[in-house]
Design an enzyme around this catalytic site. Structure first.
Site, mmCIF file in Angstrom:
data_model
loop_
_atom_site.group_PDB
_atom_site.id
_atom_site.type_symbol
_atom_site.label_atom_id
_atom_site.label_comp_id
_atom_site.label_asym_id
_atom_site.label_seq_id
_atom_site.Cartn_x
_atom_site.Cartn_y
_atom_site.Cartn_z
ATOM 1 N N TYR A 143 119.315 -4.948 59.240
ATOM 2 C CA TYR A 143 120.086 -6.049 58.642
ATOM 3 C C TYR A 143 119.181 -7.147 58.093
ATOM 4 O O TYR A 143 119.499 -7.753 57.068
ATOM 5 C CB TYR A 143 121.072 -6.630 59.662
ATOM 6 C CG TYR A 143 122.248 -5.720 59.897
ATOM 7 C CD1 TYR A 143 123.136 -5.434 58.867
ATOM 8 C CD2 TYR A 143 122.469 -5.125 61.134
ATOM 9 C CE1 TYR A 143 124.214 -4.585 59.058
ATOM 10 C CE2 TYR A 143 123.547 -4.269 61.332
ATOM 11 C CZ TYR A 143 124.413 -4.009 60.297
ATOM 12 O OH TYR A 143 125.467 -3.173 60.487
HETATM 13 C C1 COA Z 1 120.937 1.706 60.601
HETATM 14 C C2 COA Z 1 121.551 2.684 59.582
HETATM 15 C C3 COA Z 1 122.964 2.224 59.237
HETATM 16 C C4 COA Z 1 120.678 2.682 58.317
HETATM 17 O O1 COA Z 1 121.289 3.505 57.323
HETATM 18 P P1 COA Z 1 120.409 4.264 56.234
HETATM 19 O O2 COA Z 1 121.333 4.891 55.258
HETATM 20 O O3 COA Z 1 119.448 5.146 56.906
HETATM 21 O O4 COA Z 1 119.628 3.027 55.582
HETATM 22 P P2 COA Z 1 118.978 2.954 54.117
HETATM 23 O O5 COA Z 1 118.477 4.299 53.740
HETATM 24 O O6 COA Z 1 119.922 2.288 53.187
HETATM 25 O O7 COA Z 1 117.749 1.990 54.376
HETATM 26 C C5 COA Z 1 117.719 0.689 53.833
HETATM 27 C C6 COA Z 1 116.468 0.000 54.169
HETATM 28 O O8 COA Z 1 116.493 -0.334 55.548
HETATM 29 C C7 COA Z 1 115.348 0.229 56.177
HETATM 30 N N1 COA Z 1 115.815 0.841 57.409
HETATM 31 C C8 COA Z 1 116.649 1.891 57.546
HETATM 32 N N2 COA Z 1 116.848 2.162 58.840
HETATM 33 C C9 COA Z 1 116.104 1.241 59.505
HETATM 34 C C10 COA Z 1 115.869 0.992 60.841
HETATM 35 N N3 COA Z 1 116.429 1.762 61.774
HETATM 36 N N4 COA Z 1 115.046 -0.038 61.183
HETATM 37 C C11 COA Z 1 114.466 -0.806 60.260
HETATM 38 N N5 COA Z 1 114.645 -0.618 58.946
HETATM 39 C C12 COA Z 1 115.448 0.388 58.590
HETATM 40 C C13 COA Z 1 114.815 1.326 55.277
HETATM 41 O O9 COA Z 1 113.409 1.416 55.386
HETATM 42 C C14 COA Z 1 115.250 0.893 53.926
HETATM 43 O O10 COA Z 1 114.242 0.118 53.338
HETATM 44 P P3 COA Z 1 113.590 0.569 51.944
HETATM 45 O O11 COA Z 1 114.740 0.578 50.975
HETATM 46 O O12 COA Z 1 112.585 -0.479 51.714
HETATM 47 O O13 COA Z 1 113.045 1.925 52.237
HETATM 48 C C15 COA Z 1 121.575 4.138 60.142
HETATM 49 O O14 COA Z 1 120.280 4.497 60.520
HETATM 50 C C16 COA Z 1 122.519 4.332 61.306
HETATM 51 O O15 COA Z 1 123.704 4.585 61.118
HETATM 52 N N6 COA Z 1 121.999 4.239 62.550
HETATM 53 C C17 COA Z 1 122.803 4.458 63.732
HETATM 54 C C18 COA Z 1 123.881 3.401 63.924
HETATM 55 C C19 COA Z 1 123.370 1.977 63.854
HETATM 56 O O16 COA Z 1 122.315 1.657 64.432
HETATM 57 N N7 COA Z 1 124.108 1.100 63.149
HETATM 58 C C20 COA Z 1 123.696 -0.271 62.884
HETATM 59 C C21 COA Z 1 124.794 -1.225 63.140
HETATM 60 S S1 COA Z 1 125.078 -1.474 64.861
#
Ligand code: COA
Length: 164
Positions: A140
């Protein structure tokens, strides 16, 4: 990959959703539709354009409020002393098959767009999210959400950022 985003409906397969956080998997399978019926949350799902039954990701939006004392001083100094209205991204998750491909960012952007539209007729000072862990908080922060002084797992994106 192209995704379409729509409100949760019965045609999507929630049973095989797996984001790596069992609590969130359980939520979309068992509780999301109840929350919609009870007007506790609106739930939006993303499906790949070629398969609108495959659940790639989802998020929830609700109205909430934050005590002024829990806001960063830079924001609270301009606000009344009573709790102020916010939009809440309660839950957001992407299936492991689709992670790290930009879908999480698309969901955050879509949520911000919907809140910006709603904020024309319903005032709010920002969007609040509750990050499940430090990894999620990092995700976030990437979009400009700032940790709230009350607890580092709670983050806020001020209205000035998403209404711009
Ligand atoms: C967190 C989550 C929503 C990220 O979704 P995603 O589709 O993989 O994210 P994106 O591909 O859009 O990544 C966006 C950016 O955030 C960064 N990012 C993605 N996951 C990350 C993480 N776990 N920690 C830090 N940065 C992260 C990426 O590096 C990316 O940056 P970039 O564009 O410079 O490469 C996904 O990993 C998830 O569903 N995790 C499990 C549930 C969760 O933790 N939800 C969060 C709300 S409680």
């Amino acid at each position: 990959m192209i995704f379409s985003i729509r409100p949760l409906d019965k045609t999507v397969d929630t049973a095989s959703f797996n984001c790596g956080q069992p609590v969130l998997d359980e939520y979309i399978r068992r509780y999301a539709s109840q929350d919609i019926k009870r007007n506790v949350a609106r739930v939006f799902i993303a499906t790949p354009e070629h398969d609108n039954a495959q659940l790639a990701g989802f998020y929830t939006l609700s109205a909430g409020s934050v005590s002024c004392a829990d806001l960063p001083p830079s924001l609270s100094k301009t606000l009344p002393r009573y709790p102020v209205p916010v939009a809440l991204i309660g839950r957001l998750a992407v299936d492991t098959r689709f992670q790290r491909k930009g879908l999480g960012s698309i969901l955050v952007a879509d949520a911000c767009q919907k809140v910006a539209k709603a904020s024309i007729s319903l005032a709010m000072v920002g969007i609040v999210v509750h990050a499940k862990d430090t990894t999620a908080a990092g995700f976030y922060r990437h979009f400009g959400f700032k940790p709230l002084p009350g607890g580092p797992d709670w983050l806020l994106l001020p209205a000035t950022a998403f209404r711009a």
